[in-house]
Write a protein that holds these residues in place. Sequence first.
Motif, short mmCIF file in Angstrom:
data_model
loop_
_atom_site.label_atom_id
_atom_site.label_comp_id
_atom_site.label_asym_id
_atom_site.label_seq_id
_atom_site.Cartn_x
_atom_site.Cartn_y
_atom_site.Cartn_z
N LYS A 629 17.24 7.52 3.02
CA LYS A 629 17.47 6.22 2.29
C LYS A 629 19.31 5.96 2.58
CE LYS A 629 17.39 4.03 -2.19
NZ LYS A 629 16.58 4.01 -3.52
N ASN A 667 16.09 -3.42 4.95
CA ASN A 667 14.58 -3.37 4.59
C ASN A 667 13.70 -4.60 4.94
OD1 ASN A 667 14.12 -0.67 3.14
ND2 ASN A 667 15.77 -1.42 1.79
N ILE A 671 5.76 -7.55 8.15
CA ILE A 671 4.72 -6.56 8.64
C ILE A 671 3.48 -7.19 8.85
CG2 ILE A 671 3.71 -4.13 7.92
CD1 ILE A 671 6.14 -3.67 6.18
N ARG A 687 11.37 -7.11 1.05
CA ARG A 687 12.30 -6.26 0.27
C ARG A 687 13.73 -7.09 0.34
NH1 ARG A 687 9.56 -1.72 2.22
NH2 ARG A 687 7.72 -1.30 0.93
N ASP A 693 21.16 -2.52 -5.98
CA ASP A 693 21.12 -2.01 -4.54
C ASP A 693 22.65 -2.04 -3.99
OD1 ASP A 693 18.44 -1.85 -4.38
OD2 ASP A 693 17.93 -3.66 -3.38
N PRO A 747 13.86 3.42 5.40
CA PRO A 747 14.17 4.94 5.33
C PRO A 747 13.21 5.84 6.16
CG PRO A 747 14.25 4.01 3.16
CD PRO A 747 14.06 2.93 4.07
N PHE B 187 10.17 7.95 -4.70
CA PHE B 187 11.08 7.45 -3.66
C PHE B 187 10.42 5.98 -3.39
CE2 PHE B 187 12.21 5.81 0.24
CZ PHE B 187 13.58 6.17 0.45
N ILE B 188 11.70 5.01 -3.50
CA ILE B 188 11.31 3.72 -3.19
C ILE B 188 12.56 3.23 -2.25
CG2 ILE B 188 10.14 2.94 -5.19
CD1 ILE B 188 12.84 1.70 -6.28
N PRO B 189 12.13 2.29 -1.25
CA PRO B 189 13.15 1.69 -0.48
C PRO B 189 14.51 1.17 -1.25
CG PRO B 189 11.29 0.97 0.25
CD PRO B 189 10.92 1.60 -1.30
N ARG B 190 14.36 0.38 -2.19
CA ARG B 190 15.50 -0.25 -2.90
C ARG B 190 15.66 0.64 -4.16
NH1 ARG B 190 13.33 -6.30 -3.15
NH2 ARG B 190 11.41 -5.25 -3.80
N THR B 191 16.58 0.19 -5.12
CA THR B 191 16.99 0.88 -6.33
C THR B 191 16.16 0.42 -7.37
OG1 THR B 191 18.52 -0.57 -6.62
CG2 THR B 191 19.29 1.32 -5.79
N GLU B 192 15.30 -0.59 -7.09
CA GLU B 192 14.44 -1.05 -8.24
C GLU B 192 13.31 -1.95 -7.56
OE1 GLU B 192 13.66 -0.95 -11.32
OE2 GLU B 192 15.51 -0.41 -12.39
N MET B 193 12.33 -2.53 -8.33
CA MET B 193 11.36 -3.64 -8.10
C MET B 193 10.38 -2.91 -6.97
SD MET B 193 12.55 -5.57 -10.42
CE MET B 193 11.31 -7.06 -9.87
N ILE B 195 7.46 -0.43 -5.47
CA ILE B 195 6.15 0.46 -5.70
C ILE B 195 6.38 1.79 -4.96
CG2 ILE B 195 3.77 0.87 -5.24
CD1 ILE B 195 4.17 -1.62 -6.98
N LYS B 263 2.36 -0.63 4.77
CA LYS B 263 3.41 -1.33 4.66
C LYS B 263 4.72 -0.58 3.83
CE LYS B 263 1.54 -3.72 0.84
NZ LYS B 263 0.97 -5.33 0.29
N ARG B 264 4.29 0.39 3.33
CA ARG B 264 5.41 0.94 2.27
C ARG B 264 5.70 2.23 2.79
NH1 ARG B 264 1.88 -0.86 -2.96
NH2 ARG B 264 2.56 -2.94 -2.66
N TYR B 269 5.91 10.16 7.05
CA TYR B 269 7.06 9.96 5.90
C TYR B 269 6.70 10.65 4.68
CZ TYR B 269 11.33 8.08 3.27
OH TYR B 269 12.25 7.79 2.74
N VAL B 273 8.44 13.39 2.29
CA VAL B 273 9.12 12.99 1.20
C VAL B 273 8.59 13.45 -0.21
CG1 VAL B 273 10.05 11.06 -0.28
CG2 VAL B 273 10.47 11.23 2.38
N VAL B 276 10.02 16.75 -0.82
CA VAL B 276 11.47 16.65 -1.37
C VAL B 276 11.69 16.22 -2.68
CG1 VAL B 276 13.65 15.28 -1.06
CG2 VAL B 276 12.29 15.88 0.93
#
Lengths: 759, 294, 159
Positions: A629, A667, A671, A687, A693, A747, B187-193, B195, B263-264, B269, B273, B276
């Motif tokens: 990340k 991000n 897709i 995203r 962020d 990520p 774990f999410i790709p952003r910090t919020e918002m 799934i 898609k997520r 991965y 993760v 982790v």
Amino acid sequence: MSEAISEAGAFRQIGTRPIRPDGLDKVTGRANFGADFSLPGMLHGRFLRSPHAHARIRSIDITAALAVPGVKAIVTGKDFPDVAPGDIEGGEGGGDYHDMAVNVMARDKVLYHGHAVAAVAATSTRAAEEAVRLIEVEYEPLPVLLDIDSAMAPDAPLLHDHLYTEGLPEKPARPSNVAQVMESTRGDIEAGFAEADVIIERTYLTPTVHQGYIEPHACLARWGQDEQSTVWCSTQGSFDVRSMTARVLDMSISRLKVIPTEIGGGFGGKTTVYLEPVAILLSRKSGRPVKLVMTREEVFRASGPASASKIKLKIGAKKDGRLTAMSAWLAYEAGAFKGSPMVPGVMCVFAPYDVPAFKAVGYDVLVNKPKVAAYRAPGAPQALFATESAMDELARVLNMDPIELRLKNAVRDGSQASYGPKFNAIGMEACLQAAREHPNYKRPLGPNQGRGVAVGFWFNVGMQSSAEIHINEDGTATVIEGNPDIGGSRASMALMAAEELGIPYQDVRVLVADTEAAGFTNVTGGSRVTFATGMAVIEAARDIISQLKARAAALWNVDVEMVDWVDGKVVARPGVNVEADPLTLADIAGQAAKTGGPLLGRASLNARGAGPSFSVNLCDVEVDPDTGKVDVISYTAIQDAGKAIHPSYVEGQMQGGAVQGIGWALNEEYIFSAEGIMENAGFLDYRIPVASDLPMIDTQIIEIANPGHPYGVRGVGETPIVAPLAAVANAVNAATGLQMTELPMSPPRILAALEAAKG
Amino acid sequence: MDSFAFQAPTSLDAAVALLAEQRQASVRTQILAGGTDMIVQMRSVDRAPRMIVDIKRIPETRSIQLGEDGLILGSAVAGAELSARDDVAAIYPGLVEAADLIGSTQIQGRASVGGNLCNASPAGDTIPALIANSAICQIAGPGGWRELAVEDFVVGVGRNALEPGEFLVALRLPAAQPRSADAYLRFIPRTEMDIAVASAGVRVALDENGVCTAARVAIGAVAVTALLVPEAAEALIGTRLDDAACAAAAAASSAAARPISDKRGTETYRRQVVGVLTRRAAVIARDRALGGQA
Amino acid sequence: MKQQVSSTVNGEPVEFLCAADETLLEVLRDRLSLTGTKEGCGTGDCGACSVLLDDRLVCSCLVFAAELEGRSVTTVEGIATPQALHPVQQKLLEHAALQCGICTPGVVVAAKALIDANPEPTEEETRYWLAGNLCRCTGYDKIIRAVMDAAAEMRGATS
């Protein structure tokens, strides 16, 4: 930094930061956007959209749908006239009117998932949705092409049977999915690479992304029995909506009035039509006003995203960092119809650098995705992601500071731009020097952190604009113009009018008028509004000033040559014997009736002299080595604005563009399933960056006056999105030791690269 | 077209009776708690008419009772209401964090732990945290009252063990042992918002010497349902939750995961993760149990 | 079957009829003509439709209008007084913290709720509180500064 000076001397109001004229409306909910208008008897429309990414339409049966209570009209491709091919004028992207018409409503084929097949107008949205579900369509699925390589393959299935590649020496014998090839060369490329001590050669990939404006497309249309139609819509170009809609429906422009609503973001995506022709046809068929509003899902599936790209780049340099040759192979996805921003991509891929030999070849490639639309500096982010990534790698190989390497090769005044003209008064070097001196370039980095540098560039355009200024009885003013205000442009127009007329900013109101009330004006796009429409406002103000001088001279009974406009007043020239005090705008406006009637200034122009805008971005990231990340921990945007009319809104453009670019880098991506269905058509999984962020986005405005504008303005809206892709990638590479060449650097992609690098 | 109906019963008995009556009349019913998943699904996936039964006016679904026997958490308590309870967060910090991670501030104002559980998404944030805390579902229905462990409540993607006419009233969490704590990470790709791409909930109890005497590890978004991972717990029990033990638990979670690529995130991965996250959550839970940050 | 609902909107008693599956957002915009509340996604992901429901911040697209019985709603139209803008509104203007303005109504409502709940928010708290209010124009920088500035001004005014 230099400062532009007006003819009247130093600026009094330009460069200040007043509250925008439409501010109150926008913080209280009073401002009306595209979906906020309603009319008595109004119907609500919904679309039936293709479930296939590529299929022939065998039949459409609307019998059951028409029987749903409340349904008043249904249209399909059969209701639309045939439109002859012809290059689209206006707007902000390439393309063809025939294609536009077929994109608005499919005829014999659907070319992407979400392509409009039919539309229903009913007394409620729920009734319209029910009817949409009851329309029966028989499809014959066809092979689906979703990427550049498969679309360009020699035996690839075709999207269009009659599309032949343009730009080749001879018309090809067979149709193709490549709509256009373009080549741009200078010097001896072979010799240049032979001379190089170091060569960097890589292939870079970027995904389909979306502008992501928060307001979905929306319009309200009313057709009348007198054949006159009125459309309220959210658009960047009301005159473009008028001409495009008239063309798609084969109607006279005089029969169509377009009223631009407030616009909730566009970034290039609202420079074409999707809804308006359909709404008018539904209104004509039902005899009632019809409102069409896209859902967010429809925005993703069926508006115009930005091109995915594949770029093979090769650069050669001497040991001292001097570039000897550059070559690029650039392919841009156009979506289902021709007209990707390949041409500007080819034109700008080497624009920041003075290189003796280069060759760029571009391809406009059709795939079964929605037709792309403009997105902020269309074509440039992809191209300069490649160039600026390669430059950074070159700096690392040569062990040179990345800013030094760029300074060594930067274009400067007098350089021949790779796209043709000679540069004059450009800010590339000034931006690089400012970056080198910036405290954020010297901040120490911690573990797993890295810093990236990248250059951004955009041509900027002028094009046609009109403006009128009406002077009120008390000497206050109304500016009437035709560019929807997408980011505070009313404030800039008011500042320029106030500056010229010598009246307070608060005394100027700005009206964004409809297509019958404003003079013809091209799109809000191309970073042109403050430059070109601003120029029209200044000229309109100067038109007023010349009238004021004539009227004062008449009042004083002297020749007009005997008076001057100084500091907002008409004064007699030294030595002219006039007993009266100098006259302000208010003084003369108060006596308008006596001196010739109302004061009205106007200007219409095709603005020349747009000045290109360069930028340099600095980005610091921290990468979590266990999850891949990326956190952006510091970001700095430095850009040449020429002259910042309202600096806060210039900073806002720089910050907003930077963050869109960060999203593109990290991000954002469409897709697709193997069948060509977008799997993330919502803000949950497409995203875009959220507030948490990001760090603050530091800005530094450089002001190298553009000689082509009275105040030195150059456009600022598009350049900001160009540098971030590579700035972020270069920072990630510095933090990890990787060489990322594919966006987004999500990520999973980074972790996979880290694992691969471990061996 | 107005074949939807809306009822908001104000007592358990009334709700049970209403649901039974609708069932008798073959009317499809849909329980509404916070609605943040349900309303979206109703408009995008399943538009068929039904009776909407809002359970938020039933006192039992809105109460938070923390006592010596543990926690009884009403199924319709909104995340923001739970987050405001410092006394709950002191004992079940991981569960409160999991609830707090669901969506934005706006979503927090509505989304409930019970709703998140009933929605039965493989990626539901509260589910691993509930399983790690040995939470039990309290269910009301025509046959009376029954209880079911959370790990048995979710039976598939979007499917739970509720029978027709039943609804989830509350969740019961056993009292915390001394020197115990939980933690939840996703774990999410952003910090919020977003799934969860992968998630892990861990609860540990330590003895006076800091040796782990009990542990539960549950992982999310790596299989069709959240998984209880006894192998990961076994790797922790009897250790001081040192690096080696946490790494062993991480490996056990990765081994137990049965993820898909979508898609997520990719299968590889997610598998990596989730390990982790297990390791990091175990460390946080240990530090909390040792009396650090609660 | 239509539901009859009695509630309070921006301090005024309001009665309306709605379908059982109609959202609060639809009722505000289409039945009560309160179009200041915007629809950006309809799925709770963008925050443009933020309102206060009994003083709690929610997305009005994820609330059934029928749930409003006996409850109160505050929309962006109810934030300013007839005499003055709310400090959040004023500071958003002074900081030029809006470009297109479509997200602004939601930001105004969310920021007011933040300051009501936490009069001294840090930058990080402000960013996380507003993470559900998507803005595509500003990059958030000026919004965050404006909201923190408004909070500071309100603290100054009350101390």
